[in-house]
Design a protein around this motif. Sequence first.
Motif, PDB file in Angstrom:
ATOM      1  N   ARG A  53       0.980  -1.019   0.059  1.00  0.00           N
ATOM      2  CA  ARG A  53       0.075   0.179  -0.062  1.00  0.00           C
ATOM      3  C   ARG A  53       0.898   1.231   0.085  1.00  0.00           C
ATOM      4  O   ARG A  53       1.879   1.568   0.763  1.00  0.00           O
ATOM      5  CB  ARG A  53      -0.862   0.065   1.279  1.00  0.00           C
ATOM      6  N   GLU A  56       0.142   8.660  -1.839  1.00  0.00           N
ATOM      7  CA  GLU A  56       0.775   9.624  -2.587  1.00  0.00           C
ATOM      8  C   GLU A  56       0.180  10.889  -2.483  1.00  0.00           C
ATOM      9  O   GLU A  56      -1.249  11.061  -2.492  1.00  0.00           O
ATOM     10  CB  GLU A  56       0.676   9.319  -4.153  1.00  0.00           C
ATOM     11  N   ALA A  62       2.481  11.011  -8.633  1.00  0.00           N
ATOM     12  CA  ALA A  62       1.942   9.638  -8.488  1.00  0.00           C
ATOM     13  C   ALA A  62       1.695   8.915  -9.645  1.00  0.00           C
ATOM     14  O   ALA A  62       2.068   7.758 -10.044  1.00  0.00           O
ATOM     15  CB  ALA A  62       0.743   9.489  -7.592  1.00  0.00           C
ATOM     16  N   GLN A  66       3.289   5.292 -10.894  1.00  0.00           N
ATOM     17  CA  GLN A  66       2.325   3.997 -11.289  1.00  0.00           C
ATOM     18  C   GLN A  66       2.767   3.409 -12.515  1.00  0.00           C
ATOM     19  O   GLN A  66       2.930   2.413 -12.915  1.00  0.00           O
ATOM     20  CB  GLN A  66       1.019   4.479 -11.239  1.00  0.00           C
ATOM     21  N   GLU A  76      -1.407  -1.348  -4.117  1.00  0.00           N
ATOM     22  CA  GLU A  76      -2.733  -0.599  -3.752  1.00  0.00           C
ATOM     23  C   GLU A  76      -2.307   0.914  -3.620  1.00  0.00           C
ATOM     24  O   GLU A  76      -1.682   1.181  -2.861  1.00  0.00           O
ATOM     25  CB  GLU A  76      -3.306  -1.401  -2.458  1.00  0.00           C
ATOM     26  N   TRP A  77      -2.918   1.652  -4.500  1.00  0.00           N
ATOM     27  CA  TRP A  77      -2.368   3.237  -4.433  1.00  0.00           C
ATOM     28  C   TRP A  77      -3.624   3.879  -3.785  1.00  0.00           C
ATOM     29  O   TRP A  77      -4.862   3.912  -3.952  1.00  0.00           O
ATOM     30  CB  TRP A  77      -2.449   3.708  -5.709  1.00  0.00           C
ATOM     31  N   HIS A  78      -3.445   4.834  -2.934  1.00  0.00           N
ATOM     32  CA  HIS A  78      -4.028   5.639  -2.110  1.00  0.00           C
ATOM     33  C   HIS A  78      -3.587   7.123  -2.322  1.00  0.00           C
ATOM     34  O   HIS A  78      -2.406   7.412  -2.115  1.00  0.00           O
ATOM     35  CB  HIS A  78      -3.825   5.223  -0.477  1.00  0.00           C
ATOM     36  N   PHE A  95      -6.722   5.373  -8.693  1.00  0.00           N
ATOM     37  CA  PHE A  95      -6.328   4.928  -7.384  1.00  0.00           C
ATOM     38  C   PHE A  95      -7.739   4.043  -6.871  1.00  0.00           C
ATOM     39  O   PHE A  95      -8.658   3.917  -7.524  1.00  0.00           O
ATOM     40  CB  PHE A  95      -6.388   6.175  -6.452  1.00  0.00           C
TER      41      PHE A  95
END
Length: 232
Positions: A53, A56, A62, A66, A76-78, A95
């Motif tokens: 996790r 950004e 970000a 990615q 897992e992008w937050h 996201f």
Amino acid sequence: MHKIDEKLANVTARIAHAAKIANRNAASVALLAVSKTQPAHRLREAYQAGVRRFGENYLQEALEKQNELNDLDGIEWHFIGPIQSNKTRAIAEHFSWAHSVDRLKIAQRLNDQRPTTLEPLNICLQVNIDNEPSKSGVTLAELTTLAEGVAQLPNIALRGLMTIPAPNAAANEHHPNSFARTAAALKQLKLALPCSPLDTLSMGMSADLEPAIASGATIVRIGTDIFGTRLT
């Protein structure tokens, strides 16, 4: 400089110790590695050490990471930074989570721009728990009304609350416990919105993860203690 895997082990141990003191299972606290301003190769190192996790703050940065890391499975992008209207489409498309929603207009745009091929976007409502004029976030007085509106959006999963207390608020015994008040606010929302998941408290950073976990944090956002001093 310590390697990321050593720093990560130290953070994981802190989380486990804090959870034990709070009579919680350490597995109930997810680690979000805050990777803003860090180059992609540092995120790759963290991934190789077991991090999945990443949080950004800056959208363009970000998206570039990615793209560079698209060979890695299971990331897992937050998004945890302020959200302006011109950012919502890219956030909705790229996201899994957005932690910093504080207006219904932003939630509606994220909902409308979320691709139907993706699962609903998980969001936390950012609460300005200490009513700081310079800080983003909804007030406690406005929280239920906002949550009720967001809960109606079909492409959004309202998961809980995020907060950043005023500096030293959690450690000052004369200051109401900001983390505890955020946890209490989530409990109230669960009563008002029993059909929403509302299982997430995103709170606690490198300096204050212990009191956050004691108050029920389920996601702690750790940057410096994993990556070292922020790059500029």
